[in-house]
Design a protein around this motif. Structure first.
Motif, PDB file in Angstrom:
ATOM      1  N   THR A 130       0.847  -1.207   0.000  1.00  0.00           N
ATOM      2  CA  THR A 130       0.000   0.000   0.000  1.00  0.00           C
ATOM      3  C   THR A 130       0.879   1.252   0.000  1.00  0.00           C
ATOM      4  O   THR A 130       0.570   2.223  -0.704  1.00  0.00           O
ATOM      5  CB  THR A 130      -0.986  -0.021   1.181  1.00  0.00           C
ATOM      6  N   GLU A 185      -4.813  -5.294  -1.917  1.00  0.00           N
ATOM      7  CA  GLU A 185      -5.682  -6.299  -1.305  1.00  0.00           C
ATOM      8  C   GLU A 185      -6.262  -7.229  -2.373  1.00  0.00           C
ATOM      9  O   GLU A 185      -6.459  -8.425  -2.124  1.00  0.00           O
ATOM     10  CB  GLU A 185      -6.808  -5.618  -0.512  1.00  0.00           C
ATOM     11  N   ARG A 197      -6.054   4.208   6.008  1.00  0.00           N
ATOM     12  CA  ARG A 197      -4.902   3.342   6.281  1.00  0.00           C
ATOM     13  C   ARG A 197      -5.130   2.496   7.530  1.00  0.00           C
ATOM     14  O   ARG A 197      -5.675   2.966   8.528  1.00  0.00           O
ATOM     15  CB  ARG A 197      -3.626   4.178   6.416  1.00  0.00           C
TER      16      ARG A 197
HETATM   17  N1  ASP Z   1      -3.204  -2.247   3.244  1.00  0.00           N
HETATM   18  C1  ASP Z   1      -3.831  -1.151   3.963  1.00  0.00           C
HETATM   19  C2  ASP Z   1      -2.762  -0.288   4.621  1.00  0.00           C
HETATM   20  O1  ASP Z   1      -1.593  -0.566   4.479  1.00  0.00           O
HETATM   21  C3  ASP Z   1      -4.831  -1.614   4.972  1.00  0.00           C
HETATM   22  C4  ASP Z   1      -4.296  -2.438   6.129  1.00  0.00           C
HETATM   23  O2  ASP Z   1      -3.168  -2.960   6.051  1.00  0.00           O
HETATM   24  O3  ASP Z   1      -5.007  -2.576   7.119  1.00  0.00           O
HETATM   25  O4  ASP Z   1      -3.112   0.691   5.218  1.00  0.00           O
END
Ligand code: ASP
Ligand code: ADP
Ligand code: MG
Length: 436
Positions: free
Chosen positions: A41, A119, A195
């Motif tokens: 992300t 995701e 996030r």
């Molecule tokens: N992949 C997203 C993030 O890095 C959501 C999560 O990890 O909860 O924020």
């Protein structure tokens, strides 16, 4: 039914994905929520930023680098030709999609579609792995049932109906896999829960299906009594009440998304924090059980702005606070801390999107001062009003830290102090020494 959420590190490599199987494959009904692989992300945020600033060559390099990582993952994850081919096709389609933005017009609206790719990739890759092992599971697209409303709050009615409709399509299936974090918004566009939002996905789904338990699997053995990234010698807390956990999450304990406790609390579903690296560690059980009077933990939330409001005459005459709060309400800006004196009100916010407009309106009837780069340090536990000594212990520990604001007595679970962000580390260390 149980809901299990695995965070970025828990799906962060082929090896970690393989290790997950033993945690979910006991034949009991489960919905498994996965985050993106760790780092993805962040990389997607960087790609979107490059595209936004029209640095398309940089974006291309970032996309290629991330794609190579995924190509490497599938080589280690799968044995069969079939799975390798499917994995390779999946990667090509997602990365070609990302690359299309280096040619087509990119606007801020596409950013959220880009952020959703992590995701979508992790869940599909994991699902193919289960197929390779002949473990029956169904991959559900969160985009078909997770939705936020125009206030960016989960649309629980829609989510409940649609999650159940999706599950009912597969009456004999016990294992479902879906994406954390991603959803649609009130306009039907791809969006996200901010996030760290996969925790929130898990508790929202848990509430929607009235799960027996929600397990949040991460890279640490539960909620610690202080931020382990900053303070040495922290320890896991075995039990927390919903209220205590919600305060810690909201005030910065990164292990939980800030608002993820609420759906579980409303439906009285226990939330168990567990460690994928040490599956037998006890972790932290969050439930409606209230625990003995004590100071449990400390957390800190950065990026806080204080607004000091003064009025020359009759400041706290009735109606004044209503007038102030109405302005924040109109600009959808939540207030975290508040203190009042006879002539002034100080309050804090962390969302400064509308601060200029808010200040402009406040200035019509009072003087306003703004203070930035502040941190709320929040001390959480059960402090019943009859027990003396908690405040003394907290302020004794913080005796060398200048304090800008104090909030005590708002709930029996929280004492908060506002300090300069530069002093956060010192404050957390001092509290660790003084309180635990
Ligand atoms: N992949 C997203 C993030 O890095 C959501 C999560 O990890 O909860 O924020
Ligand atoms: P995931 O990717 O599994 O969601 P996160 O990185 O979001 O994991 O959350 C786990 C991390 O939260 C831990 O590795 C730890 O560094 C950090 N953290 C911050 N405060 C706390 C706390 N009070 N207790 C436990 N972990 C915490
Ligand atoms: Mg997280």
């Amino acid at each position: 039914m149980k809901v299990l959420k695995f965070g970025g590190t828990s799906v962060g490599s082929a090896e970690r994905m393989q290790a997950l199987v033993s945690l979910i494959n006991d034949g009991t009904p489960k919905i498994v929520v996965l985050s993106a692989m760790s780092g993805t992300t962040n990389a997607l945020v960087e790609i979107a930023n490059s595209l936004y600033f029209k640095e398309n060559d940089k974006a291309k390099i970032l996309i290629d680098t991330l794609e190579l990582k995924y190509k490497d993952v599938i080589q280690q994850l799968y044995k069969s030709k079939d799975a390798l081919n499917k994995g390779a096709e999946l990667i090509t389609s997602h990365f070609d999609y990302l690359r299309s933005f280096t040619i087509d017009l990119f606007t801020i609206n596409e950013e959220r579609a880009i952020l959703a790719q992590g995701e979508l990739l992790s869940t599909a890759l994991f699902h193919y792995y289960l197929e390779e092992l002949n473990i029956e599971s169904v991959l559900l697209s969160a985009l078909n049932f997770m939705r936020i409303d125009e206030n960016e709050e989960p649309d629980m009615k829609y989510i409940k109906e649609n999650t159940k409709a999706e599950l009912n399509k597969y009456p004999t299936v016990k294992l479902f896999i879906t994406q954390g974090y991603i959803c649609r918004n009130a306009f039907g566009e791809i969006d996200n829960l901010k996030r760290g939002g996969s925790d929130y996905t898990a508790t929202i789904i848990g509430a929607a299906v009235k799960a027996d338990e929600i397990e949040i699997w991460t890279d640490i053995d539960g909620m610690h009594n202080n931020d382990p990234r900053i303070v040495e010698n922290t320890h896991p807390i075995s039990e927390l009440s919903f209220d205590e956990a919600a305060e810690l999450a909201y005030f910065g304990a990164k292990i939980l998304h800030p608002t993820c406790i609420l759906p579980a609390q409303v439906n009285n579903i226990p939330v168990h924090l567990l460690n994928t690296m040490q599956p037998n560690a006890k972790g932290t059980l969050i439930s409606s059980k209230t625990t003995a009077d004590s100071i449990k933990a400390v957390a800190a939330k950065d990026g806080i702005t204080a607004i000091n409001i003064k009025s020359g005459r009759m400041l706290l005459a009735y109606g004044f606070l209503r007038a102030v709060f109405e302005i924040f309400e109109r600009f959808k800006t939540p207030i975290d801390m508040i203190t009042t004196s006879e002539v002034a009100v100080s309050l804090t916010i962390d969302n400064t999107k509308n601060i200029d407009a808010i200040v402009k309106e406040l200035k019509q009837f009072c003087t306003v001062e703004i203070d930035i780069d502040l941190t709320i340090v929040c001390i959480v536990g059960s402090f019943s009003a009859e027990k003396q000594g908690y405040a003394m212990r907290i302020f004794e520990a913080l005796k060398d830290i200048p304090i800008r604001m104090i909030s005590y007595g708002g709930s029996e679970n929280n004492v908060s102090v506002l300090i300069d962000s530069k002093l956060k580390k010192d404050a957390l260390i001092a509290l660790n020494k003084g309180l635990f």
